[in-house]
Design a protein around this motif. Structure first.
Motif, PDB file in Angstrom:
ATOM      1  N   SER A  89      47.776  43.866  36.591  1.00 36.58           N
ATOM      2  CA  SER A  89      48.253  44.370  37.974  1.00 36.58           C
ATOM      3  C   SER A  89      49.386  45.242  37.755  1.00 36.58           C
ATOM      4  CB  SER A  89      48.502  43.009  38.923  1.00 36.58           C
ATOM      5  OG  SER A  89      49.470  42.183  38.446  1.00 36.58           O
TER       6      SER A  89
ATOM      7  N   PHE B 158      49.954  49.505  44.468  1.00 34.56           N
ATOM      8  CA  PHE B 158      49.509  48.476  43.683  1.00 34.56           C
ATOM      9  C   PHE B 158      48.306  48.718  43.379  1.00 34.56           C
ATOM     10  CE2 PHE B 158      47.232  44.374  44.252  1.00 34.56           C
ATOM     11  CZ  PHE B 158      47.889  43.440  43.352  1.00 34.56           C
ATOM     12  N   GLU B 159      48.106  48.299  42.053  1.00 34.02           N
ATOM     13  CA  GLU B 159      46.836  48.462  41.434  1.00 34.02           C
ATOM     14  C   GLU B 159      46.492  47.190  40.564  1.00 34.02           C
ATOM     15  OE1 GLU B 159      46.013  51.315  38.442  1.00 34.02           O
ATOM     16  OE2 GLU B 159      46.974  53.171  39.443  1.00 34.02           O
ATOM     17  N   ILE B 160      45.063  47.133  40.513  1.00 30.17           N
ATOM     18  CA  ILE B 160      44.310  45.962  39.664  1.00 30.17           C
ATOM     19  C   ILE B 160      43.354  46.815  38.731  1.00 30.17           C
ATOM     20  CG2 ILE B 160      42.691  43.987  39.779  1.00 30.17           C
ATOM     21  CD1 ILE B 160      43.735  43.169  42.344  1.00 30.17           C
TER      22      ILE B 160
ATOM     23  N   PRO C 252      41.810  47.050  45.028  1.00 40.23           N
ATOM     24  CA  PRO C 252      42.657  45.756  45.273  1.00 40.23           C
ATOM     25  C   PRO C 252      42.190  45.099  46.434  1.00 40.23           C
ATOM     26  CG  PRO C 252      44.104  47.588  44.536  1.00 40.23           C
ATOM     27  CD  PRO C 252      42.685  48.416  44.824  1.00 40.23           C
TER      28      PRO C 252
ATOM     29  N   TRP D  85      40.012  42.000  46.108  1.00 38.31           N
ATOM     30  CA  TRP D  85      40.653  40.757  45.467  1.00 38.31           C
ATOM     31  C   TRP D  85      41.742  40.148  46.081  1.00 38.31           C
ATOM     32  CZ3 TRP D  85      37.632  39.357  41.571  1.00 38.31           C
ATOM     33  CH2 TRP D  85      36.979  40.018  40.883  1.00 38.31           C
ATOM     34  N   LEU D  86      42.324  40.890  47.223  1.00 38.47           N
ATOM     35  CA  LEU D  86      43.402  40.445  48.089  1.00 38.47           C
ATOM     36  C   LEU D  86      42.794  39.524  49.122  1.00 38.47           C
ATOM     37  CD1 LEU D  86      45.902  43.366  48.095  1.00 38.47           C
ATOM     38  CD2 LEU D  86      46.039  41.459  46.526  1.00 38.47           C
TER      39      LEU D  86
ATOM     40  N   TRP E 239      48.996  38.892  48.728  1.00 37.70           N
ATOM     41  CA  TRP E 239      49.449  40.333  48.755  1.00 37.70           C
ATOM     42  C   TRP E 239      50.923  40.434  48.158  1.00 37.70           C
ATOM     43  CZ3 TRP E 239      47.532  44.480  51.726  1.00 37.70           C
ATOM     44  CH2 TRP E 239      46.266  44.237  52.341  1.00 37.70           C
TER      45      TRP E 239
ATOM     46  N   GLY F  20      44.808  52.999  43.240  1.00 39.94           N
ATOM     47  CA  GLY F  20      45.453  52.025  43.969  1.00 39.94           C
ATOM     48  C   GLY F  20      45.466  51.914  45.253  1.00 39.94           C
TER      49      GLY F  20
END
Length: 390
Positions: A332, A374-376, A385, A388-389, A264, A290
């Motif tokens: 990211s 936060f974005e991926i 996200p 994936w986290l 994270w 995000g």
């Protein structure tokens, strides 16, 4: 030579499929955006309908308030008339009460002098018949006048009681009308306040939608530019290889990480999820690319994966932003930063510090909450996200 021809034939067979898949992905993404836009328009339509309904209710309350005001004015006019009549009648009664004893004493004195006291008709200066008749008529007239005054006084007393009763009824009616008018005015103010709130929320939703759309579009354009640069570099590297070498198969964008394997960027609770999110303060839905993670002011924000800093600075409604390129179209994005600890060109390791947490710049209600956006991205496509986290 034959091997080269075989490889070329295989690539020509695969290329249409690759382009077709990319086109289908773009079409699906476009359809998703159109669907989101349509839902937002429906929500705005509901706000507009609510505005119209409240406006109609306000118009009805305004009519009722005017009618209550008219009735109250009529009652107040009646009260004023009754009070004036009451005062006039009371004055009249006071005059009658004051004059009645005087007239009664006059009549009694004359009755005593002319009827109850013996007279001497043979005495010098005695009364004649004509004088007796005149005196009798005068006494009779005064007695009738006194009786009429007594009757008028009784009527006046009765009339005053009637006026007082009527005045009491009108005062009670006036109090009820004032209470009704107060209720209508209170409801009117509440509806007016509700209308103002609805208009303000609709305007906030419209502004937030526009700003989010502009920010998302600008971010997409920026990432598309990075992606074009990456593809151009891959194509250039591929072109420099020998004719007999195997062609680079980088293909489309790829997140080079296993699901639920990334650390994270900051420890905290997710306060806004990816995709469709209901905003209670605006009573509507917002679509996000995000997540928002609650954080302490100044808390360090760390890179989710090793990568190169390709952008560091303020970016529209996201506040201060850092974008990391992890290769193969894997990006990211870190927003709402209070300050930035990296510069463009830096190579950050996994968990390298990108900046510190700052205020949520997309909170229209002004809560002052500190958070990290936060974005991926897989190329220009935003992914959840949380998939994936860790």
């Amino acid at each position: 030579m034959a091997k080269v021809l075989v490889l070329l034939s295989v690539f020509l067979l695969w290329a249409p499929a690759l382009f077709s898949n990319e086109t289908e992905d773009k079409k699906r993404e476009l359809a998703r955006l159109k669907s989101q836009a349509a839902q937002k328009e429906n929500e705005l339509k509901k706000y507009r309908e609510a505005e119209k309904q409240i406006s109609r209710e306000i118009s009805d309350l305004e009519s009722r308030r005017r009618e209550a005001e008219r009735k109250k004015n009529k009652v107040e006019a009646d009260i004023s008339y009754i009070e004036q009549s009451l005062l006039s009648t009371a004055d009249k009664r006071a005059v009658l009460k004051k004059s009645m004893p005087l007239w009664q004493r006059v009549v009694l004195a004359e009755l005593d002098a002319y009827y109850f006291t013996p007279r001497c008709y043979d005495c010098p200066g005695g009364y004649s018949l004509e004088e007796d008749i005149f005196v009798d008529r005068m006494i009779t007239h005064k007695a009738a006048f006194t009786a009429a005054m007594d009757k008028e006084q009784r009527l006046t007393d009765k009339q005053i009681l009637t006026y007082e009763a009527k005045n009491k009824q009108l005062q009670e009616r006036s109090s009820k009308l004032e209470e009704e008018q107060g209720v209508i005015t209170t409801r009117f103010r509440k509806k007016k306040s509700a209308l103002d709130v609805t208009k303000r929320k609709a305007e906030e939703v419209r502004k937030e939608i526009n700003e989010l759309n502009r920010s998302a579009e600008a971010l997409n354009n920026l990432l598309a530019k990075f992606e074009r640069t990456r593809k151009a570099q891959d194509a250039k590297a591929s072109a420099q290889k020998t004719a007999g070498a195997k062609k680079s198969a980088s293909g489309g964008p790829k997140i080079d990480a296993a699901p639920h394997s990334l650390p994270w960027p900051v420890n905290g609770k997710v306060i806004s999820k990816f995709g469709k999110e209901y905003r209670a303060d605006l009573n509507t839905w917002i679509f996000r690319d995000g997540i928002k993670i609650a954080a302490q002011r100044g808390q360090e924000v760390r890179a989710a994966e090793e990568g190169s800093v390709i952008y560091a600075g303020p970016f529209r409604s996201y506040g201060n932003v850092v974008i990391l390129d992890h290769g193969k179209g894997f990006f990211s994005i870190y927003g709402f930063l209070q300050d930035i600890k990296a510069v463009v060109g830096d190579k950050l390791p996994r968990q390298g510090v990108v900046g510190s947490a700052g205020p949520d710049t997309q909170t229209s209600s002004g809560t002052g909450r500190y958070a990290v956006y936060f974005e991926i991205r897989q190329g220009t496509v935003a992914v959840d996200p949380l998939a994936w986290l860790k």
